[in-house]
Design an enzyme around this catalytic site. Sequence first.
Site, PDB file in Angstrom:
ATOM      1  N   GLY A 290     104.534   0.223  60.400  1.00  0.00           N
ATOM      2  CA  GLY A 290     104.998   0.677  59.425  1.00  0.00           C
ATOM      3  C   GLY A 290     106.347   1.309  59.616  1.00  0.00           C
ATOM      4  O   GLY A 290     107.410   0.935  59.302  1.00  0.00           O
ATOM      5  N   ARG A 327     105.354  12.679  49.877  1.00  0.00           N
ATOM      6  CA  ARG A 327     105.252  12.861  50.973  1.00  0.00           C
ATOM      7  C   ARG A 327     105.352  14.228  51.564  1.00  0.00           C
ATOM      8  O   ARG A 327     104.552  15.211  52.179  1.00  0.00           O
ATOM      9  CB  ARG A 327     106.425  11.932  52.018  1.00  0.00           C
ATOM     10  N   TYR A 331     101.304  15.779  52.483  1.00  0.00           N
ATOM     11  CA  TYR A 331     101.740  15.957  53.851  1.00  0.00           C
ATOM     12  C   TYR A 331     102.647  17.202  54.079  1.00  0.00           C
ATOM     13  O   TYR A 331     103.270  17.395  55.719  1.00  0.00           O
ATOM     14  CB  TYR A 331     102.045  14.796  54.228  1.00  0.00           C
ATOM     15  N   CYS A 358     106.366  19.127  36.453  1.00  0.00           N
ATOM     16  CA  CYS A 358     105.640  20.696  36.078  1.00  0.00           C
ATOM     17  C   CYS A 358     104.583  20.706  37.206  1.00  0.00           C
ATOM     18  O   CYS A 358     103.194  21.146  36.611  1.00  0.00           O
ATOM     19  CB  CYS A 358     105.393  20.374  34.677  1.00  0.00           C
ATOM     20  N   TYR A 387     106.277   4.730  52.878  1.00  0.00           N
ATOM     21  CA  TYR A 387     105.586   5.248  52.490  1.00  0.00           C
ATOM     22  C   TYR A 387     106.156   6.193  50.934  1.00  0.00           C
ATOM     23  O   TYR A 387     106.564   7.516  50.376  1.00  0.00           O
ATOM     24  CB  TYR A 387     104.683   6.432  53.334  1.00  0.00           C
TER      25      TYR A 387
HETATM   26  N1  LLP Z   1      97.843   0.255  61.060  1.00  0.00           N
HETATM   27  C1  LLP Z   1      96.625   0.563  60.180  1.00  0.00           C
HETATM   28  C2  LLP Z   1      95.175  -0.159  60.703  1.00  0.00           C
HETATM   29  C3  LLP Z   1      96.735   1.312  59.087  1.00  0.00           C
HETATM   30  O1  LLP Z   1      95.702   1.944  58.482  1.00  0.00           O
HETATM   31  C4  LLP Z   1      98.024   2.158  59.000  1.00  0.00           C
HETATM   32  C5  LLP Z   1      98.069   3.151  58.137  1.00  0.00           C
HETATM   33  C6  LLP Z   1      99.399   1.467  59.592  1.00  0.00           C
HETATM   34  C7  LLP Z   1      98.739   0.288  60.452  1.00  0.00           C
HETATM   35  C8  LLP Z   1     100.278   2.236  59.906  1.00  0.00           C
HETATM   36  O2  LLP Z   1     100.554   3.322  60.346  1.00  0.00           O
HETATM   37  P1  LLP Z   1     102.382   3.673  60.605  1.00  0.00           P
HETATM   38  O3  LLP Z   1     103.101   2.922  61.103  1.00  0.00           O
HETATM   39  O4  LLP Z   1     103.177   3.364  59.422  1.00  0.00           O
HETATM   40  O5  LLP Z   1     102.006   4.728  61.413  1.00  0.00           O
HETATM   41  N2  LLP Z   1     101.490   7.577  53.781  1.00  0.00           N
HETATM   42  C9  LLP Z   1     101.156   8.367  55.261  1.00  0.00           C
HETATM   43  C10 LLP Z   1     100.996   7.271  55.954  1.00  0.00           C
HETATM   44  C11 LLP Z   1      99.528   7.180  55.461  1.00  0.00           C
HETATM   45  C12 LLP Z   1      99.142   5.558  56.971  1.00  0.00           C
HETATM   46  C13 LLP Z   1      98.402   4.458  56.892  1.00  0.00           C
HETATM   47  N3  LLP Z   1      97.562   4.097  57.832  1.00  0.00           N
HETATM   48  C14 LLP Z   1     102.566   9.235  55.289  1.00  0.00           C
HETATM   49  O6  LLP Z   1     103.409   9.281  54.604  1.00  0.00           O
HETATM   50  O7  LLP Z   1     102.923   9.820  55.718  1.00  0.00           O
END
Ligand code: LLP
Length: 433
Positions: A290, A327, A331, A358, A387
């Site tokens: 993603g 973010r 994080y 706030c 995100y």
């Molecule tokens: N596949 C599964 C089963 C997942 O749970 C996720 C992400 C992905 C693929 C994709 O991961 P990516 O390629 O985007 O790293 N909100 C957080 C990231 C949460 C990711 C959740 N799962 C941030 O802003 O860093």
Amino acid sequence: MHHFAYIDQNLHCESVDLAAVASLYGTPTYVYSAATIESNYRRLLAGFPGLDVQICYAMKANSNLAILRHLHNLGAGYDLVSGGEIRRVVAAGGDLQRSVFAGVGKSEDEIRLALENGVFAFHVESEPELVRINHVAGTLGRVAPVAIRINPDVDARTHAKITTGKSGNKFGISLAQASLVHEAVAKLKHVALKGVQMHIGSQLTATGPFVEAVQKVLPFVSELKRSHDIGYFSIGGGMGIVYQDALASGRAEWWERRDQAQRPITPESYGAALTPLLEPLGLKILLEHGRFMVGNAGILLTQVEYLKRASGKNFLVVDAGMNDLIRPAMYEGYHEIVPLHRDTSRRAMVADVVGPICESSDCFAHDYQLQEVGEGETLALMSAGAYGYSMASRYNSRLLPAEVLVKGSSFELISARETFEQLIANERIPAFL
Ligand code: LLP
């Protein structure tokens, strides 16, 4: 590589001057580059030459209909996690037959919706979930395609909140339990085992943990291929992007200056590390990235409201807040901040770049050095395509920001800024008050 760069001291996205976007649509506004998304998609695919690869874009990173359509046109399916995401794919004209349904809490309604729309497979995270999928499929007279999500118990060496492949995490099924689950599949009439899945975390900056996890899961996959003739192995997503030097990393020279060993993870190094492990399997490989697909393809435009000079500290108060981009607050995420108009004759300043919310956590960067800027000037928060908007909220009764897509010299609004009427549309004051 990405398509954000200064041309004549003005920050552009592809051929579009971002000042024009800010003046037309106001701020805060997310801007995405179609060319960057396309190049990310193609590079990831090219990283696995000779393999039968399907990219299932993890749409939780950015689920705007236009982004979904763009990726569909390139050949992507989706990794989806809710009924809402299923419906978004349908609305965008995307392909459910190339999409997989993940998540630990799939409801009966969501399972039904996925089956009715012909989802490629369910990524099963527990035995009770398997029983539920079997039940719902039975009521529809269907056989549900499933894959077992393995939790390989590998340290992804990333932020604790986005680690998913350790034994203490709620995700997946341990290798020790997996055989029991696949025996359970054999006993159920309305599920059929099609594959194996894993996903160890997000924003991984090295290939090592991916290799370790794949190596751990491989024997199980090979065994299921022999005994059940499964068709695919999904190795999840999680490839990290460059946040620290985000603008410079758009240029090829930035990568060339780093020797191979120092380079952040790339689709090329990721593919090169994993292809030799995956090739002998002879299975279809699913990739669920993603962040890599859209992260460096988006920025958040924000305008400076005030330069507040406090005792011993400057605060640059901008019109985007943690509700627009959570973010950093959630994080400790870092987003590079650059002015839309670069003026090398100006002095540098150091400030905390903060939003209007706030809460003290509403801070994009502490003691950040940038060129002196003041009220009314526009800044860009880089690498905000993943995100960002998808995690935005209305906290403090702020309106959801606008989103714009750029392609070449064209740009269009792909999500209008929310209105106050929309903000309160679902609320009612009961008659007893
Ligand atoms: N596949 C599964 C089963 C997942 O749970 C996720 C992400 C992905 C693929 C994709 O991961 P990516 O390629 O985007 O790293 N909100 C957080 C990231 C949460 C990711 C959740 N799962 C941030 O802003 O860093």
